[in-house]
Design a protein around this motif. Sequence first.
Motif, PDB file in Angstrom:
ATOM      1  N   VAL A  85       0.920  -1.297  -0.085  1.00 23.62           N
ATOM      2  CA  VAL A  85       0.042  -0.135   0.071  1.00 23.62           C
ATOM      3  C   VAL A  85       0.941   1.154   0.034  1.00 23.62           C
ATOM      4  CG1 VAL A  85      -2.141  -1.132   1.075  1.00 23.62           C
ATOM      5  CG2 VAL A  85      -0.144  -0.060   2.389  1.00 23.62           C
ATOM      6  N   GLY A  86       2.029   1.168   0.844  1.00 26.89           N
ATOM      7  CA  GLY A  86       3.018   2.600   0.675  1.00 26.89           C
ATOM      8  C   GLY A  86       3.344   2.643  -0.911  1.00 26.89           C
ATOM      9  N   SER A  87       4.035   1.761  -1.377  1.00 22.26           N
ATOM     10  CA  SER A  87       4.451   1.765  -2.653  1.00 22.26           C
ATOM     11  C   SER A  87       3.262   2.235  -3.650  1.00 22.26           C
ATOM     12  CB  SER A  87       5.084   0.642  -3.015  1.00 22.26           C
ATOM     13  OG  SER A  87       6.181   0.288  -2.425  1.00 22.26           O
ATOM     14  N   THR A  88       1.879   1.865  -3.447  1.00 22.89           N
ATOM     15  CA  THR A  88       0.723   1.984  -4.391  1.00 22.89           C
ATOM     16  C   THR A  88       0.488   3.653  -4.195  1.00 22.89           C
ATOM     17  OG1 THR A  88       0.193  -0.119  -4.242  1.00 22.89           O
ATOM     18  CG2 THR A  88      -1.353   1.485  -4.957  1.00 22.89           C
ATOM     19  N   LEU A  89       0.576   3.967  -3.061  1.00 21.81           N
ATOM     20  CA  LEU A  89       0.250   5.563  -2.538  1.00 21.81           C
ATOM     21  C   LEU A  89       1.469   6.253  -3.309  1.00 21.81           C
ATOM     22  CD1 LEU A  89      -0.134   7.113   0.797  1.00 21.81           C
ATOM     23  CD2 LEU A  89       1.646   7.852  -0.749  1.00 21.81           C
ATOM     24  N   GLY A  90       2.695   5.937  -3.306  1.00 19.87           N
ATOM     25  CA  GLY A  90       3.786   6.715  -3.981  1.00 19.87           C
ATOM     26  C   GLY A  90       3.556   6.318  -5.627  1.00 19.87           C
ATOM     27  N   LEU A  91       3.103   5.299  -6.075  1.00 19.78           N
ATOM     28  CA  LEU A  91       3.128   5.279  -7.625  1.00 19.78           C
ATOM     29  C   LEU A  91       1.988   6.012  -7.957  1.00 19.78           C
ATOM     30  CD1 LEU A  91       3.841   3.948 -10.284  1.00 19.78           C
ATOM     31  CD2 LEU A  91       2.366   1.819  -9.779  1.00 19.78           C
ATOM     32  N   ALA A  92       0.758   5.930  -7.227  1.00 17.06           N
ATOM     33  CA  ALA A  92      -0.341   6.898  -7.638  1.00 17.06           C
ATOM     34  C   ALA A  92      -0.176   8.239  -7.761  1.00 17.06           C
ATOM     35  CB  ALA A  92      -1.450   6.550  -6.589  1.00 17.06           C
ATOM     36  N   ALA A 267       4.609  15.493  -6.153  1.00 11.14           N
ATOM     37  CA  ALA A 267       4.652  13.909  -6.182  1.00 11.14           C
ATOM     38  C   ALA A 267       6.102  13.435  -6.276  1.00 11.14           C
ATOM     39  CB  ALA A 267       3.704  13.250  -7.172  1.00 11.14           C
ATOM     40  N   GLY A 268       6.531  12.793  -5.289  1.00 15.11           N
ATOM     41  CA  GLY A 268       7.740  12.021  -5.529  1.00 15.11           C
ATOM     42  C   GLY A 268       7.846  10.352  -5.283  1.00 15.11           C
ATOM     43  N   PRO A 269       8.634   9.865  -6.137  1.00 13.37           N
ATOM     44  CA  PRO A 269       8.684   8.204  -6.060  1.00 13.37           C
ATOM     45  C   PRO A 269       8.887   7.531  -4.702  1.00 13.37           C
ATOM     46  CG  PRO A 269      10.639   9.222  -6.859  1.00 13.37           C
ATOM     47  CD  PRO A 269       9.892  10.219  -6.715  1.00 13.37           C
ATOM     48  N   THR A 270       9.349   8.520  -3.803  1.00 12.99           N
ATOM     49  CA  THR A 270       9.728   7.873  -2.408  1.00 12.99           C
ATOM     50  C   THR A 270       8.478   8.022  -1.540  1.00 12.99           C
ATOM     51  OG1 THR A 270      10.890   9.642  -1.376  1.00 12.99           O
ATOM     52  CG2 THR A 270      12.075   7.748  -2.681  1.00 12.99           C
ATOM     53  N   ALA A 271       7.623   8.768  -1.835  1.00 11.13           N
ATOM     54  CA  ALA A 271       6.332   9.006  -0.942  1.00 11.13           C
ATOM     55  C   ALA A 271       5.852   7.668  -0.606  1.00 11.13           C
ATOM     56  CB  ALA A 271       5.514   9.972  -1.845  1.00 11.13           C
ATOM     57  N   GLY A 272       5.385   7.675   0.739  1.00 13.45           N
ATOM     58  CA  GLY A 272       4.776   6.414   1.442  1.00 13.45           C
ATOM     59  C   GLY A 272       5.596   5.550   1.730  1.00 13.45           C
ATOM     60  N   THR A 273       6.882   5.553   1.724  1.00 12.46           N
ATOM     61  CA  THR A 273       7.809   4.693   2.451  1.00 12.46           C
ATOM     62  C   THR A 273       7.630   4.223   4.176  1.00 12.46           C
ATOM     63  OG1 THR A 273       9.571   5.401   0.738  1.00 12.46           O
ATOM     64  CG2 THR A 273      10.204   3.860   2.517  1.00 12.46           C
ATOM     65  N   THR A 274       7.194   3.161   4.150  1.00 11.24           N
ATOM     66  CA  THR A 274       7.135   2.418   5.492  1.00 11.24           C
ATOM     67  C   THR A 274       5.513   2.809   6.000  1.00 11.24           C
ATOM     68  OG1 THR A 274       7.864   4.386   6.780  1.00 11.24           O
ATOM     69  CG2 THR A 274       9.575   2.652   6.104  1.00 11.24           C
ATOM     70  N   TYR A 275       4.795   3.428   5.115  1.00  8.89           N
ATOM     71  CA  TYR A 275       3.480   3.820   5.460  1.00  8.89           C
ATOM     72  C   TYR A 275       2.643   2.447   5.699  1.00  8.89           C
ATOM     73  CZ  TYR A 275       3.685   8.745   4.600  1.00  8.89           C
ATOM     74  OH  TYR A 275       4.028  10.292   4.880  1.00  8.89           O
ATOM     75  N   GLU A 276       3.108   1.485   4.818  1.00  9.72           N
ATOM     76  CA  GLU A 276       2.412   0.197   5.093  1.00  9.72           C
ATOM     77  C   GLU A 276       2.384  -0.365   6.521  1.00  9.72           C
ATOM     78  OE1 GLU A 276       6.414  -0.590   3.676  1.00  9.72           O
ATOM     79  OE2 GLU A 276       4.586   0.491   2.592  1.00  9.72           O
ATOM     80  N   LEU A 277       3.450   0.004   7.029  1.00  7.42           N
ATOM     81  CA  LEU A 277       3.569  -0.450   8.450  1.00  7.42           C
ATOM     82  C   LEU A 277       2.702   0.372   9.260  1.00  7.42           C
ATOM     83  CD1 LEU A 277       7.472  -1.065   8.675  1.00  7.42           C
ATOM     84  CD2 LEU A 277       5.797  -2.606   8.251  1.00  7.42           C
ATOM     85  N   THR A 278       2.542   1.522   9.120  1.00  8.80           N
ATOM     86  CA  THR A 278       1.769   2.548   9.946  1.00  8.80           C
ATOM     87  C   THR A 278       0.267   2.023   9.674  1.00  8.80           C
ATOM     88  OG1 THR A 278       3.391   4.336   9.670  1.00  8.80           O
ATOM     89  CG2 THR A 278       1.092   4.714  10.421  1.00  8.80           C
ATOM     90  N   ALA A 279       0.038   1.544   8.644  1.00 11.33           N
ATOM     91  CA  ALA A 279      -1.454   1.293   8.542  1.00 11.33           C
ATOM     92  C   ALA A 279      -1.672  -0.307   9.183  1.00 11.33           C
ATOM     93  CB  ALA A 279      -1.483   0.927   6.963  1.00 11.33           C
ATOM     94  N   ILE A 280      -0.918  -0.930   9.130  1.00  7.69           N
ATOM     95  CA  ILE A 280      -0.891  -2.182   9.906  1.00  7.69           C
ATOM     96  C   ILE A 280      -1.045  -2.084  11.224  1.00  7.69           C
ATOM     97  CG2 ILE A 280       0.129  -4.356  10.345  1.00  7.69           C
ATOM     98  CD1 ILE A 280       1.381  -4.478   7.490  1.00  7.69           C
ATOM     99  N   ALA A 281      -0.344  -1.200  11.862  1.00  7.27           N
ATOM    100  CA  ALA A 281      -0.225  -0.679  13.160  1.00  7.27           C
ATOM    101  C   ALA A 281      -1.521  -0.320  13.603  1.00  7.27           C
ATOM    102  CB  ALA A 281       1.022   0.280  13.683  1.00  7.27           C
ATOM    103  N   ALA A 282      -2.143   0.826  12.771  1.00  2.27           N
ATOM    104  CA  ALA A 282      -3.514   1.434  13.098  1.00  2.27           C
ATOM    105  C   ALA A 282      -4.513   0.433  13.166  1.00  2.27           C
ATOM    106  CB  ALA A 282      -3.998   2.518  11.855  1.00  2.27           C
ATOM    107  N   VAL A 283      -4.595  -0.509  12.230  1.00  6.58           N
ATOM    108  CA  VAL A 283      -5.491  -1.752  12.295  1.00  6.58           C
ATOM    109  C   VAL A 283      -5.265  -2.580  13.508  1.00  6.58           C
ATOM    110  CG1 VAL A 283      -6.359  -3.729  11.228  1.00  6.58           C
ATOM    111  CG2 VAL A 283      -5.679  -1.817   9.788  1.00  6.58           C
ATOM    112  N   VAL A 284      -4.190  -2.821  14.167  1.00  9.01           N
ATOM    113  CA  VAL A 284      -3.727  -3.593  15.152  1.00  9.01           C
ATOM    114  C   VAL A 284      -4.228  -2.822  16.572  1.00  9.01           C
ATOM    115  CG1 VAL A 284      -2.038  -4.793  16.458  1.00  9.01           C
ATOM    116  CG2 VAL A 284      -1.999  -5.074  14.019  1.00  9.01           C
ATOM    117  N   ILE A 285      -3.837  -1.465  16.570  1.00  7.98           N
ATOM    118  CA  ILE A 285      -4.294  -0.599  17.991  1.00  7.98           C
ATOM    119  C   ILE A 285      -5.919  -0.472  18.092  1.00  7.98           C
ATOM    120  CG2 ILE A 285      -4.076   1.488  18.528  1.00  7.98           C
ATOM    121  CD1 ILE A 285      -1.199   1.762  17.512  1.00  7.98           C
ATOM    122  N   GLY A 286      -6.396  -0.667  16.706  1.00  9.94           N
ATOM    123  CA  GLY A 286      -7.687  -0.449  16.738  1.00  9.94           C
ATOM    124  C   GLY A 286      -8.549  -1.852  17.093  1.00  9.94           C
ATOM    125  N   GLY A 287      -7.766  -3.037  17.510  1.00 10.60           N
ATOM    126  CA  GLY A 287      -8.300  -4.134  17.877  1.00 10.60           C
ATOM    127  C   GLY A 287      -8.697  -5.210  17.050  1.00 10.60           C
TER     128      GLY A 287
END
Length: 347
Positions: A85-92, A267-287
């Motif tokens: 998802v982080g790379s998809t964000l950057g590519l988008a 828009a830069g090609p490195t945008a969203g780096t490690t954002y996938e980990l933040t997204a997973i963390a948000a889901v886990v913190i949410g229960g």
Amino acid sequence: MSVTTSVETSKPNAKGKRKKSLVELLFEGRAFFALIAIVIVFSSMSPNYFTINNFLIMSSHVAIFGLLAIGMLLVILNGGIDLSVGSTLGLAGVVAGFLMQGVTLPQFGVILYPPVWVVVVLTCLLGAVVGAVNGVLIAYLRVPAFVATLGVLYVARGIALLMTNGLTYNNLGGRPELGNTGFDWLGFNRLAGLPIGVLVLAVFAIACGILLSRTAFGRWLYSSGGNEHAAELSGVPVKRVKIIVYMLSGVCAAVAGLVLSSQLTSAGPTAGTTYELTAIAAVVIGGAALTGGRGTVIGTLLGAFVIGFLSDGLVIIGVSAYWQTVFTGAVIVMAVLLNSIKYGRRW
């Protein structure tokens, strides 16, 4: 005497039920309580934290993580994971920037400047295509979700780097004479005092909540995430559900890329780096349970706000970026631990 005994034995049961309800309440609302604690702590440490303007700014930052987390929630409910998802964000963002800069057609000797709504539609379609690739690899080719999405992560990031040669598309506001203005509307405009990015997050959250609670697809998703084999025997189109959730995750990532690029007007090609980990963390913190079948949209949104408000609060009080990573990691570990306690035993 027997009557007295029955009354005495019933009292502890009632107390046990009350205790059980209290413990469950604390576990179910842990993300909410954590968010309240974060607001109280940072408000006491900085007078600039507890202001409406600061909350709106922080919420616009949370919108990026929240959009990614909603898509990630659907995937995790299905028992999968999406590292792309982080790379998809950057590519988008890069594709949107490429389109906003103009598409050259040398054979016709013209440069096309598509309007913003076309850029948005094409970018969302790109996200759906990336998600469909993930879904097909996992559902039909039986590639483990971790491996498939990790590979797509590198492919998407590589394409973004190739398109830009490692550079950044700047000044994406467009020009009136070209008819492509309005791209910065997502990032800077407000409606009824609320940032557009936050309103986009709210729309996606409501739509996802309805999808999960009011449709057959939502029931299929929870059942296939809880026990895929049993769901398939019950007639649930497991493979189709899997592909759809990855496509929806890709669309959410693409929209997050549009919002982020709009906020930065670049828009830069490195945008969203490690954002996938933040997204997973948000889901886990949410229960939500990483094993699938358990999780809610409200919990995921609270998890995203916990991470966003914590990170911004640490910035406001002047904590080093290195310590920010440590604190965020500690919160994630605590959330996983609480999830293990909750789902690993009965209260």
